[in-house]
Each structure stands twice: as structure tokens, then as C-alpha cells.
Design a protein around this motif. Structure first.
Motif, PDB file in Angstrom:
ATOM      1  N   VAL A  31       4.915   0.467 -11.931  1.00 38.89           N
ATOM      2  CA  VAL A  31       5.039   0.409 -10.479  1.00 38.89           C
ATOM      3  C   VAL A  31       3.668   0.287  -9.828  1.00 38.89           C
ATOM      4  CG1 VAL A  31       5.766   1.677  -8.423  1.00 38.89           C
ATOM      5  CG2 VAL A  31       7.241   1.619 -10.428  1.00 38.89           C
ATOM      6  N   SER A  32       2.712   1.059 -10.308  1.00 38.07           N
ATOM      7  CA  SER A  32       1.346   0.971  -9.765  1.00 38.07           C
ATOM      8  C   SER A  32       0.780  -0.426  -9.970  1.00 38.07           C
ATOM      9  CB  SER A  32       0.446   2.014 -10.439  1.00 38.07           C
ATOM     10  OG  SER A  32       0.921   3.324 -10.211  1.00 38.07           O
ATOM     11  N   ALA A  33       0.991  -0.986 -11.161  1.00 37.30           N
ATOM     12  CA  ALA A  33       0.482  -2.325 -11.460  1.00 37.30           C
ATOM     13  C   ALA A  33       1.153  -3.379 -10.582  1.00 37.30           C
ATOM     14  CB  ALA A  33       0.700  -2.647 -12.931  1.00 37.30           C
ATOM     15  N   VAL A  47       3.840 -20.153  -3.802  1.00 31.10           N
ATOM     16  CA  VAL A  47       3.609 -19.550  -5.117  1.00 31.10           C
ATOM     17  C   VAL A  47       3.294 -18.069  -4.981  1.00 31.10           C
ATOM     18  CG1 VAL A  47       2.132 -19.565  -7.152  1.00 31.10           C
ATOM     19  CG2 VAL A  47       2.840 -21.733  -6.116  1.00 31.10           C
ATOM     20  N   THR A  48       2.359 -17.725  -4.099  1.00 31.40           N
ATOM     21  CA  THR A  48       1.975 -16.318  -3.942  1.00 31.40           C
ATOM     22  C   THR A  48       3.117 -15.481  -3.375  1.00 31.40           C
ATOM     23  OG1 THR A  48       1.001 -16.866  -1.783  1.00 31.40           O
ATOM     24  CG2 THR A  48      -0.480 -16.822  -3.679  1.00 31.40           C
ATOM     25  N   SER A  49       3.891 -16.069  -2.467  1.00 33.56           N
ATOM     26  CA  SER A  49       5.028 -15.336  -1.900  1.00 33.56           C
ATOM     27  C   SER A  49       6.080 -15.040  -2.966  1.00 33.56           C
ATOM     28  CB  SER A  49       5.652 -16.127  -0.753  1.00 33.56           C
ATOM     29  OG  SER A  49       4.751 -16.274   0.306  1.00 33.56           O
ATOM     30  N   CYS A  50       6.321 -15.995  -3.855  1.00 33.48           N
ATOM     31  CA  CYS A  50       7.265 -15.769  -4.958  1.00 33.48           C
ATOM     32  C   CYS A  50       6.775 -14.661  -5.881  1.00 33.48           C
ATOM     33  CB  CYS A  50       7.482 -17.061  -5.737  1.00 33.48           C
ATOM     34  SG  CYS A  50       8.434 -18.316  -4.850  1.00 33.48           S
ATOM     35  N   ILE A  51       5.470 -14.640  -6.131  1.00 33.02           N
ATOM     36  CA  ILE A  51       4.902 -13.586  -6.976  1.00 33.02           C
ATOM     37  C   ILE A  51       5.098 -12.218  -6.325  1.00 33.02           C
ATOM     38  CG2 ILE A  51       2.739 -12.646  -7.899  1.00 33.02           C
ATOM     39  CD1 ILE A  51       1.820 -15.541  -8.330  1.00 33.02           C
ATOM     40  N   VAL A  52       4.826 -12.149  -5.019  1.00 33.54           N
ATOM     41  CA  VAL A  52       4.995 -10.883  -4.295  1.00 33.54           C
ATOM     42  C   VAL A  52       6.455 -10.452  -4.302  1.00 33.54           C
ATOM     43  CG1 VAL A  52       4.763  -9.745  -2.062  1.00 33.54           C
ATOM     44  CG2 VAL A  52       2.983 -11.300  -2.841  1.00 33.54           C
ATOM     45  N   PHE A  53       7.365 -11.411  -4.093  1.00 35.10           N
ATOM     46  CA  PHE A  53       8.788 -11.061  -4.077  1.00 35.10           C
ATOM     47  C   PHE A  53       9.252 -10.551  -5.437  1.00 35.10           C
ATOM     48  CE2 PHE A  53      13.279 -12.089  -4.613  1.00 35.10           C
ATOM     49  CZ  PHE A  53      13.824 -11.438  -3.527  1.00 35.10           C
ATOM     50  N   LEU A  54       8.821 -11.210  -6.509  1.00 31.62           N
ATOM     51  CA  LEU A  54       9.192 -10.756  -7.850  1.00 31.62           C
ATOM     52  C   LEU A  54       8.605  -9.377  -8.148  1.00 31.62           C
ATOM     53  CD1 LEU A  54       8.799 -14.087  -9.881  1.00 31.62           C
ATOM     54  CD2 LEU A  54      10.926 -12.941  -9.213  1.00 31.62           C
ATOM     55  N   SER A  55       7.406  -9.119  -7.646  1.00 33.41           N
ATOM     56  CA  SER A  55       6.801  -7.792  -7.817  1.00 33.41           C
ATOM     57  C   SER A  55       7.634  -6.735  -7.104  1.00 33.41           C
ATOM     58  CB  SER A  55       5.368  -7.787  -7.278  1.00 33.41           C
ATOM     59  OG  SER A  55       4.553  -8.697  -7.978  1.00 33.41           O
ATOM     60  N   ALA A  56       8.083  -7.052  -5.889  1.00 29.75           N
ATOM     61  CA  ALA A  56       8.920  -6.109  -5.138  1.00 29.75           C
ATOM     62  C   ALA A  56      10.238  -5.846  -5.861  1.00 29.75           C
ATOM     63  CB  ALA A  56       9.185  -6.657  -3.731  1.00 29.75           C
ATOM     64  N   ALA A  57      10.846  -6.908  -6.393  1.00 28.33           N
ATOM     65  CA  ALA A  57      12.102  -6.742  -7.137  1.00 28.33           C
ATOM     66  C   ALA A  57      11.884  -5.906  -8.390  1.00 28.33           C
ATOM     67  CB  ALA A  57      12.667  -8.112  -7.508  1.00 28.33           C
ATOM     68  N   GLY A  58      10.766  -6.129  -9.070  1.00 29.90           N
ATOM     69  CA  GLY A  58      10.450  -5.342 -10.260  1.00 29.90           C
ATOM     70  C   GLY A  58      10.250  -3.875  -9.933  1.00 29.90           C
ATOM     71  N   ILE A  59       9.596  -3.593  -8.801  1.00 28.65           N
ATOM     72  CA  ILE A  59       9.391  -2.205  -8.382  1.00 28.65           C
ATOM     73  C   ILE A  59      10.727  -1.514  -8.147  1.00 28.65           C
ATOM     74  CG2 ILE A  59       8.523  -0.756  -6.503  1.00 28.65           C
ATOM     75  CD1 ILE A  59       6.223  -2.812  -6.212  1.00 28.65           C
ATOM     76  N   VAL A  60      11.611  -2.186  -7.431  1.00 29.74           N
ATOM     77  CA  VAL A  60      12.933  -1.602  -7.155  1.00 29.74           C
ATOM     78  C   VAL A  60      13.682  -1.315  -8.444  1.00 29.74           C
ATOM     79  CG1 VAL A  60      15.191  -2.029  -6.116  1.00 29.74           C
ATOM     80  CG2 VAL A  60      13.118  -2.664  -4.881  1.00 29.74           C
ATOM     81  N   ALA A  61      13.648  -2.249  -9.395  1.00 31.56           N
ATOM     82  CA  ALA A  61      14.370  -2.071 -10.659  1.00 31.56           C
ATOM     83  C   ALA A  61      13.823  -0.883 -11.458  1.00 31.56           C
ATOM     84  CB  ALA A  61      14.279  -3.353 -11.485  1.00 31.56           C
ATOM     85  N   VAL A  62      12.497  -0.789 -11.551  1.00 33.20           N
ATOM     86  CA  VAL A  62      11.880   0.293 -12.335  1.00 33.20           C
ATOM     87  C   VAL A  62      12.156   1.652 -11.685  1.00 33.20           C
ATOM     88  CG1 VAL A  62       9.691   1.279 -13.120  1.00 33.20           C
ATOM     89  CG2 VAL A  62      10.087  -1.179 -13.311  1.00 33.20           C
ATOM     90  N   VAL A  63      11.971   1.725 -10.369  1.00 29.57           N
ATOM     91  CA  VAL A  63      12.139   3.015  -9.682  1.00 29.57           C
ATOM     92  C   VAL A  63      13.600   3.458  -9.689  1.00 29.57           C
ATOM     93  CG1 VAL A  63      11.756   4.265  -7.543  1.00 29.57           C
ATOM     94  CG2 VAL A  63      10.124   2.532  -8.258  1.00 29.57           C
ATOM     95  N   LEU A 107       0.829  -1.214   0.000  1.00 30.88           N
ATOM     96  CA  LEU A 107       0.000   0.000   0.000  1.00 30.88           C
ATOM     97  C   LEU A 107       0.860   1.259   0.000  1.00 30.88           C
ATOM     98  CD1 LEU A 107      -2.834  -0.985   2.522  1.00 30.88           C
ATOM     99  CD2 LEU A 107      -3.077  -0.605   0.053  1.00 30.88           C
ATOM    100  N   ALA A 108       1.978   1.204   0.713  1.00 32.08           N
ATOM    101  CA  ALA A 108       2.881   2.354   0.760  1.00 32.08           C
ATOM    102  C   ALA A 108       3.472   2.639  -0.616  1.00 32.08           C
ATOM    103  CB  ALA A 108       3.996   2.113   1.776  1.00 32.08           C
ATOM    104  N   VAL A 109       3.871   1.574  -1.324  1.00 26.75           N
ATOM    105  CA  VAL A 109       4.390   1.761  -2.689  1.00 26.75           C
ATOM    106  C   VAL A 109       3.332   2.396  -3.570  1.00 26.75           C
ATOM    107  CG1 VAL A 109       5.217   0.599  -4.756  1.00 26.75           C
ATOM    108  CG2 VAL A 109       6.029  -0.153  -2.520  1.00 26.75           C
ATOM    109  N   GLY A 161       3.903   9.624  -9.850  1.00 29.39           N
ATOM    110  CA  GLY A 161       4.491   8.312 -10.072  1.00 29.39           C
ATOM    111  C   GLY A 161       3.664   7.418 -10.966  1.00 29.39           C
ATOM    112  N   ASN A 162       2.325   7.557 -10.911  1.00 26.99           N
ATOM    113  CA  ASN A 162       1.493   6.681 -11.742  1.00 26.99           C
ATOM    114  C   ASN A 162       1.571   7.027 -13.220  1.00 26.99           C
ATOM    115  OD1 ASN A 162       0.010   9.063 -11.730  1.00 26.99           O
ATOM    116  ND2 ASN A 162      -1.552   8.258 -10.341  1.00 26.99           N
TER     117      ASN A 162
END
Length: 203
Positions: free
Chosen positions: A67-69, A91-107, A31-33, A60-61
Motif C-alpha cells: 500500500v505504501s509503495a 498513460v499516467t492517469s491509467c497508472i494512478v487509477f490502477l494504483s488506486a484499485a490495487g490499494i483498495v484490493a490490498v486493504v 498523500l492521505a493513503v 499500515g506500512n
């Protein structure tokens, strides 16, 4: 004569091992992101002639739609993790972790080169593609990175300590309770309880 009762000390589970704490942390981080994307990420000063200058604030959006997605995907994944079984949680934890890594890379790309990230919005505002501008990133992209790192760490802790979580859903809890009750004699109240759970007490 007084008899001292033995002291029983319950083992307190640390914050970083509790299911509720870790999942709540992941939800708040996602939510913070997402919240940072509603704020200004890039401030642009566009030169108009020799003296005139136009200021443009890009949220940011718009600076990073991905990042929003990704934040929404991470939020949905964190919520799903709270009710998932052992395999589904991985499975869901891996998805969340990959989303977090993607956010860091884009930002990080935006923080390192805000002018390139602002190019599309500057072109839309001026009607000229490749318009020179002086772009600077605000504090909000940095906060998004911090929140994404927290999100990733919370997910890793879920993956590690989640192996020891016993009851994973209301269905599992009901099944465990039913198994415990079946070990002893069943009275009339137990019959009604089993019927309320959709079980056949005569089976």
C-alpha cells in the motif's frame, strides 16, 4: 443619455472539470493513503499462557507494504499528470487509477482478515510462527480505502475532462503565444521577446 454596456458572462468551469482542482485532489488523496500507513492498522492481543496477554500494534506500512509503495506510485503519477501532454496524461492517469484499485484490493483483504495480515508481525514478535492471536482492524485501513476511492474517481475525471484541456505545459503555452504574436507586425520589443525564448526573429 446613458448607454448600457452589454453584460458579458464568462463561463465558469465547475470544480470537477478543472485541471488544477482534479490533480490537487489526486495528490491529496495519494498523500492521505500514505499518511494512514504510518498509523496503527491492526491491534493484536497475543495470548501468553492462560492469563497473560501481550498487545501488539501493527502500522499500515508493516501490515501492507504494498500500500505504501502504491501510494507513492500514485503520488508520482499525479504530479506527472500535471505537466504531461495528452497521450502521456492518459498513460499516467491509467497508472494512478490502477494504483488506486490495487490499494483498495490490498486493504480490503486486511479489513476482512486482519489476523492473517498480522501473522508475520506476530511471528516476529513472539518467535513462534502461527501463534494464535486476536487481531482487529482499526479505522485507518477504512480511511485508506476511502482515500483510494477518491483517488480513483479523480483520475477518471482527469481522463474524461482532460480531453478538453488546451494548454498542457509551459512549452505549449510559449508555442501558442509565439503563434499568436506571429500573426501581427513585429516591433523591436517583439524581437527581444523572441530572442529571450531562443527564437530567431529574422527567420
Amino acid at each position: 443619455m446613458t448607454t448600457e454596456l452589454p453584460h458579458t458572462t464568462a463561463k465558469r468551469v465547475p470544480f470537477w472539470q478543472r485541471k488544477a482542482s482534479l490533480i490537487l485532489l489526486a495528490i491529496l488523496a495519494a498523500l492521505a493513503v500514505f499518511g494512514t500507513t504510518t498509523q496503527t492498522w491492526i491491534h493484536v492481543a497475543i495470548a501468553q499462557g492462560e492469563v497473560a496477554q501481550t498487545d501488539l500494534d501493527i502500522p499500515g506500512n508493516k501490515a501492507a507494504v504494498a500500500v505504501s509503495a502504491l501510494a507513492m506510485v500514485a503520488l508520482a503519477g499525479a504530479v506527472a499528470t500535471s505537466i504531461a501532454g495528452k497521450v502521456a496524461r492518459i498513460v499516467t492517469s491509467c497508472i494512478v487509477f490502477l494504483s488506486a484499485a490495487g490499494i483498495v484490493a490490498v486493504v480490503l483483504g486486511i479489513v476482512l482478515d486482519p489476523a492473517a495480515a498480522a501473522m508475520t508481525e506476530v511471528g516476529t514478535a513472539t518467535g513462534i510462527e502461527g501463534q494464535p492471536s486476536d487481531a482487529t482492524a482499526t479505522i485507518f485501513p477504512v480511511l485508506a480505502i476511502v482515500a483510494a476511492v477518491v483517488l480513483g474517481l479523480a483520475t477518471l475525471l482527469v481522463l474524461w475532462f482532460g480531453r478538453n484541456w488546451k494548454v498542457r505545459s509551459k512549452y505549449d503555452a510559449a508555442k501558442q503565444e509565439s503563434a499568436t504574436e506571429s500573426d501581427g507586425p513585429i516591433d523591436e520589443i517583439d524581437h527581444w521577446d523572441q530572442l529571450s525564448r531562443g527564437e530567431d526573429p529574422t527567420a
